[in-house]
Enzyme design. Structure first.
Site, PDB file in Angstrom:
ATOM      1  CG  HIS A  65      -1.901  -0.982   1.532  1.00 16.50           C
ATOM      2  ND1 HIS A  65      -2.951  -1.070   1.852  1.00 16.50           N
ATOM      3  CD2 HIS A  65      -2.041  -1.942   0.406  1.00 16.50           C
ATOM      4  CE1 HIS A  65      -3.531  -1.920   2.055  1.00 16.50           C
ATOM      5  NE2 HIS A  65      -3.439  -3.094   0.819  1.00 16.50           N
ATOM      6  CE1 TYR A  67      -5.171   3.727   9.395  1.00 17.81           C
ATOM      7  CE2 TYR A  67      -5.407   3.394  11.222  1.00 17.81           C
ATOM      8  CZ  TYR A  67      -4.331   3.200  10.207  1.00 17.81           C
ATOM      9  OH  TYR A  67      -3.288   2.358  10.532  1.00 17.81           O
ATOM     10  N   PRO A 115      -3.501   0.477  19.137  1.00 19.32           N
ATOM     11  CG  PRO A 115      -5.650  -1.509  18.710  1.00 19.32           C
ATOM     12  CD  PRO A 115      -4.570  -0.849  19.559  1.00 19.32           C
ATOM     13  CE  LYS A 170       4.472   3.202  13.746  1.00 20.50           C
ATOM     14  NZ  LYS A 170       4.553   2.709  12.423  1.00 20.50           N
ATOM     15  CE1 TYR A 187      -0.990   3.635  10.164  1.00 16.08           C
ATOM     16  CE2 TYR A 187      -0.147   3.210   7.679  1.00 16.08           C
ATOM     17  CZ  TYR A 187      -1.238   2.760   8.643  1.00 16.08           C
ATOM     18  OH  TYR A 187      -2.126   2.054   8.460  1.00 16.08           O
TER      19      TYR A 187
HETATM   20  P1  RFL Z   1       2.559 -11.764  21.334  1.00 22.13           P
HETATM   21  O1  RFL Z   1       2.127 -12.435  19.516  1.00 22.13           O
HETATM   22  O2  RFL Z   1       2.079 -12.018  22.073  1.00 22.13           O
HETATM   23  O3  RFL Z   1       3.035 -13.959  21.779  1.00 22.13           O
HETATM   24  C1  RFL Z   1       3.525 -14.437  22.621  1.00 22.13           C
HETATM   25  C2  RFL Z   1       3.987 -15.689  22.410  1.00 22.13           C
HETATM   26  O4  RFL Z   1       3.803 -15.755  24.392  1.00 22.13           O
HETATM   27  C3  RFL Z   1       2.583 -16.917  24.410  1.00 22.13           C
HETATM   28  N1  RFL Z   1       3.063 -16.947  26.342  1.00 22.13           N
HETATM   29  C4  RFL Z   1       3.312 -18.095  26.864  1.00 22.13           C
HETATM   30  N2  RFL Z   1       4.276 -18.766  26.638  1.00 22.13           N
HETATM   31  C5  RFL Z   1       5.185 -19.597  26.981  1.00 22.13           C
HETATM   32  N3  RFL Z   1       4.779 -19.078  28.699  1.00 22.13           N
HETATM   33  C6  RFL Z   1       3.868 -18.237  29.155  1.00 22.13           C
HETATM   34  N4  RFL Z   1       3.996 -18.046  30.242  1.00 22.13           N
HETATM   35  C7  RFL Z   1       3.704 -17.784  28.053  1.00 22.13           C
HETATM   36  N5  RFL Z   1       2.481 -16.837  27.761  1.00 22.13           N
HETATM   37  C8  RFL Z   1       2.487 -15.797  26.434  1.00 22.13           C
HETATM   38  C9  RFL Z   1       1.842 -16.427  23.988  1.00 22.13           C
HETATM   39  O5  RFL Z   1       0.573 -17.676  24.109  1.00 22.13           O
HETATM   40  C10 RFL Z   1       2.018 -16.074  21.930  1.00 22.13           C
HETATM   41  O6  RFL Z   1       2.152 -16.835  21.643  1.00 22.13           O
HETATM   42  O7  RFL Z   1       3.084 -11.337  21.635  1.00 22.13           O
HETATM   43  P2  RFL Z   1       4.744 -10.560  20.410  1.00 22.13           P
HETATM   44  O8  RFL Z   1       5.595 -12.008  19.566  1.00 22.13           O
HETATM   45  O9  RFL Z   1       5.727  -9.808  21.533  1.00 22.13           O
HETATM   46  O10 RFL Z   1       4.198 -10.038  19.271  1.00 22.13           O
HETATM   47  C11 RFL Z   1       3.283  -8.656  19.192  1.00 22.13           C
HETATM   48  C12 RFL Z   1       2.518  -8.241  18.246  1.00 22.13           C
HETATM   49  O11 RFL Z   1       1.556  -9.917  18.624  1.00 22.13           O
HETATM   50  C13 RFL Z   1       1.301  -7.705  19.106  1.00 22.13           C
HETATM   51  O12 RFL Z   1       2.026  -6.040  19.219  1.00 22.13           O
HETATM   52  C14 RFL Z   1       0.220  -6.898  17.905  1.00 22.13           C
HETATM   53  O13 RFL Z   1      -0.574  -8.000  17.419  1.00 22.13           O
HETATM   54  C15 RFL Z   1      -0.500  -5.846  18.009  1.00 22.13           C
HETATM   55  N6  RFL Z   1      -1.261  -5.389  17.113  1.00 22.13           N
HETATM   56  C16 RFL Z   1      -0.867  -4.592  15.700  1.00 22.13           C
HETATM   57  N7  RFL Z   1       0.607  -4.233  15.927  1.00 22.13           N
HETATM   58  C17 RFL Z   1       0.991  -3.771  14.288  1.00 22.13           C
HETATM   59  O14 RFL Z   1       2.531  -4.105  14.342  1.00 22.13           O
HETATM   60  N8  RFL Z   1       0.044  -3.407  13.362  1.00 22.13           N
HETATM   61  C18 RFL Z   1      -0.664  -3.744  13.056  1.00 22.13           C
HETATM   62  O15 RFL Z   1      -1.800  -3.371  12.463  1.00 22.13           O
HETATM   63  C19 RFL Z   1      -1.263  -4.466  14.653  1.00 22.13           C
HETATM   64  N9  RFL Z   1      -3.420  -4.320  14.538  1.00 22.13           N
HETATM   65  C20 RFL Z   1      -2.730  -5.861  16.883  1.00 22.13           C
HETATM   66  C21 RFL Z   1      -3.774  -5.082  15.751  1.00 22.13           C
HETATM   67  C22 RFL Z   1      -2.927  -6.629  18.123  1.00 22.13           C
HETATM   68  C23 RFL Z   1      -4.531  -5.991  18.139  1.00 22.13           C
HETATM   69  N10 RFL Z   1      -4.648  -7.401  19.473  1.00 22.13           N
HETATM   70  C24 RFL Z   1      -5.847  -8.346  18.899  1.00 22.13           C
HETATM   71  C25 RFL Z   1      -4.186  -6.534  20.307  1.00 22.13           C
HETATM   72  C26 RFL Z   1      -4.883  -5.316  15.903  1.00 22.13           C
HETATM   73  C27 RFL Z   1      -5.049  -6.008  16.889  1.00 22.13           C
HETATM   74  C28 RFL Z   1      -6.851  -6.280  17.204  1.00 22.13           C
HETATM   75  C1  PHB Z   2      -5.432  -4.291  10.810  1.00 18.96           C
HETATM   76  O1  PHB Z   2      -5.828  -4.463   9.486  1.00 18.96           O
HETATM   77  O2  PHB Z   2      -5.460  -5.398  11.334  1.00 18.96           O
HETATM   78  C2  PHB Z   2      -4.856  -2.979  11.010  1.00 18.96           C
HETATM   79  C3  PHB Z   2      -4.848  -2.455  10.589  1.00 18.96           C
HETATM   80  C4  PHB Z   2      -4.403  -1.028  10.735  1.00 18.96           C
HETATM   81  C5  PHB Z   2      -4.392  -0.657  12.280  1.00 18.96           C
HETATM   82  C6  PHB Z   2      -4.907  -1.751  13.172  1.00 18.96           C
HETATM   83  C7  PHB Z   2      -4.963  -3.086  12.776  1.00 18.96           C
HETATM   84  O3  PHB Z   2      -4.019   0.783  12.988  1.00 18.96           O
END
Ligand code: RFL
Ligand code: PHB
Length: 393
Positions: free
Chosen positions: A72, A201, A293, A297, A385
């Site tokens: 994008h 957004y 989110p 980031k 971004y």
């Molecule tokens: P994770 O992905 O949470 O992985 C951690 C892992 O550790 C496991 N765990 C354990 N394992 C062993 N022993 C224990 N005691 C444990 N406790 C937990 C868990 O089961 C899991 O598998 O962390 P990590 O690797 O640091 O990754 C971070 C990302 O997952 C997170 O920052 C993003 O998902 C945030 N986020 C977004 N980030 C972006 O860069 N771009 C986005 O568009 C974006 N959109 C989002 C998001 C997060 C969202 N939610 C649901 C929080 C959109 C949403 C809706």
């Molecule tokens: C997504 O596609 O899940 C998404 C995109 C942009 C954001 C957060 C989540 O800022």
């Protein structure tokens, strides 16, 4: 059992760290409490910065990302009934973002690790970290009914926000900076072709909405809701009607409707624990910091952290150099705090706060107007971004 680096958590941070270490000839064991299916199906992030894409491709785990990722070059801000495009690529000297689901990144990394025959334990329980104040750290866990003790040189705490690693650091050794927001996101995946090519957004009187996608057949949408909102209150009709209201504008654009494949509610929080190291325990990704989110980031910060950590560990193993490890926390935190500010700023600019007064509302609209009419302001949004290049904060 003995290994060089014990990695707790098989999210993007833990899996990518394991992969980078393996390429540097360093042994690691990954221990994850969830099942492989759960880790690979969890719907979360979707936006990868250019630097994140580059790291995956350069390290041989980007083939499917290159084929299926959607590149994008811009995003839209919608407010006061109008859409305004921010040309990310033109404003950042050619950089872009790629839309590719986090669970696809996780699948690619799990496949690479298993293909290499490298150790990765899913469904571990009673995971405990100890001895990281000494030069003999240890991770213990139970797997398939057996107790395991894993002696190592270092522990990487990649176990997310609610993991055990940060919680194991003695109270008082970490400074915590935190902000909770008075709203949450209700997110859906819909079996509907995205009705536009780029993300939108929207800041509407009734609250924030976000249009995103996962593939040419699947749309991802979010709505700002109350933090204690129950999914039961949201019928499919109510979700679509609210989305249509919040995206309405003079261009007549609307998302396509389709069967709702998945839905969930996510709280919004900013959080940083520092330093990101205690003795021989290094925290990376969500284990050390959380962003709301809105700035997309979180996943990108996790990738940036483990890139710094893998390099520092490689230098320690190759030449006994301590400098990289000593600088790990400060190096990561410069980028983390830039992203914390950007995510907080995007969140504040785009959401309606409960009970907000007319002054705050007018400031929001003035800020949005500035971002879409001033090249300087738009450039600031765009460079944050797409992500700061590696090597800068
Ligand atoms: P994770 O992905 O949470 O992985 C951690 C892992 O550790 C496991 N765990 C354990 N394992 C062993 N022993 C224990 N005691 C444990 N406790 C937990 C868990 O089961 C899991 O598998 O962390 P990590 O690797 O640091 O990754 C971070 C990302 O997952 C997170 O920052 C993003 O998902 C945030 N986020 C977004 N980030 C972006 O860069 N771009 C986005 O568009 C974006 N959109 C989002 C998001 C997060 C969202 N939610 C649901 C929080 C959109 C949403 C809706
Ligand atoms: C997504 O596609 O899940 C998404 C995109 C942009 C954001 C957060 C989540 O800022």
């Amino acid at each position: 059992m003995r290994t060089q680096v014990a990695i707790v958590g098989a999210g993007p941070a833990g899996l990518l760290l394991a992969h980078l270490l393996q390429r540097a000839g360093i042994e690691a064991v990954v221990v994850e409490i969830r099942s492989r299916e759960y880790a690979e199906q969890r719907v979360r992030a979707g936006v990868l910065e250019q630097g994140t894409v580059d790291v995956l491709i350069e390290n041989g785990v980007g083939a499917r990302l290159k084929r299926e990722g959607l590149v994008h070059h811009g995003v839209e801000l919608r407010f006061a009934g109008r859409g305004h495009r921010i040309d990310l690529t033109e404003l950042t000297g050619g950089r872009s973002i790629t839309v590719y689901g986090q669970q696809e990144v996780v699948k690619d990394l799990v496949a690479a690790r298993l293909a290499a025959g490298a150790p990765l334990y899913f469904e571990a329980s009673d995971v405990r970290v100890a001895g990281f104040d000494t030069d003999r750290p240890r991770v213990t866990f139970r797997h398939e009914g057996r107790e395991h003790a894993l002696d190592c040189d270092f522990i990487a705490g990649c176990d997310g926000f609610r993991g055990t690693c940060r919680a194991s650091i003695p109270a008082g050794s970490l400074a915590v900076h935190e902000r909770a927001y008075p709203f949450a996101w209700l997110g859906i995946l819909a079996a509907a072709a995205p009705s536009r090519d780029e993300l939108a957004y929207a800041n509407h009187e009734r609250g924030f909405a976000l249009f995103s996608m996962r593939s040419p057949e699947v749309t991802r949408l979010y709505l700002q809701v109350a933090p204690d909102e129950s999914l039961d209150e949201w019928s499919d009709d109510r979700v679509w009607s609210e989305l249509h209201t919040r995206f309405a504008g003079d261009d007549g654009w609307q998302p396509n409707e389709g069967a709702i494949l998945e839905r969930g509610i996510t709280g919004m929080r900013s959080f940083v624990a520092e330093p990101m190291r205690h003795g021989r325990l290094f925290l990376a990704g969500d284990a050390a910091h959380i962003v709301p989110p809105t700035g997309a980031k979180g996943l990108n910060l996790a990738v940036a952290d483990v890139r710094v950590l893998a390099r520092a560990l490689a230098r320690w193993y190759a030449a006994g150099e301590e400098e990289g490890l000593a600088a790990y926390s400060a190096t990561c935190l410069r980028r983390v705090w830039r992203a914390e500010h950007f995510s907080w700023w995007m969140t504040s600019m785009l959401h309606r706060a409960p009970g907000e007064d007319s002054f705050r509302r007018r400031l929001q609209l003035a800020q949005l107007e500035y971002v879409v009419t001033s090249r300087a302001a738009a450039t600031s949004l765009a460079e944050n971004y797409v992500g700061m290049p590696f090597g800068t904060p």
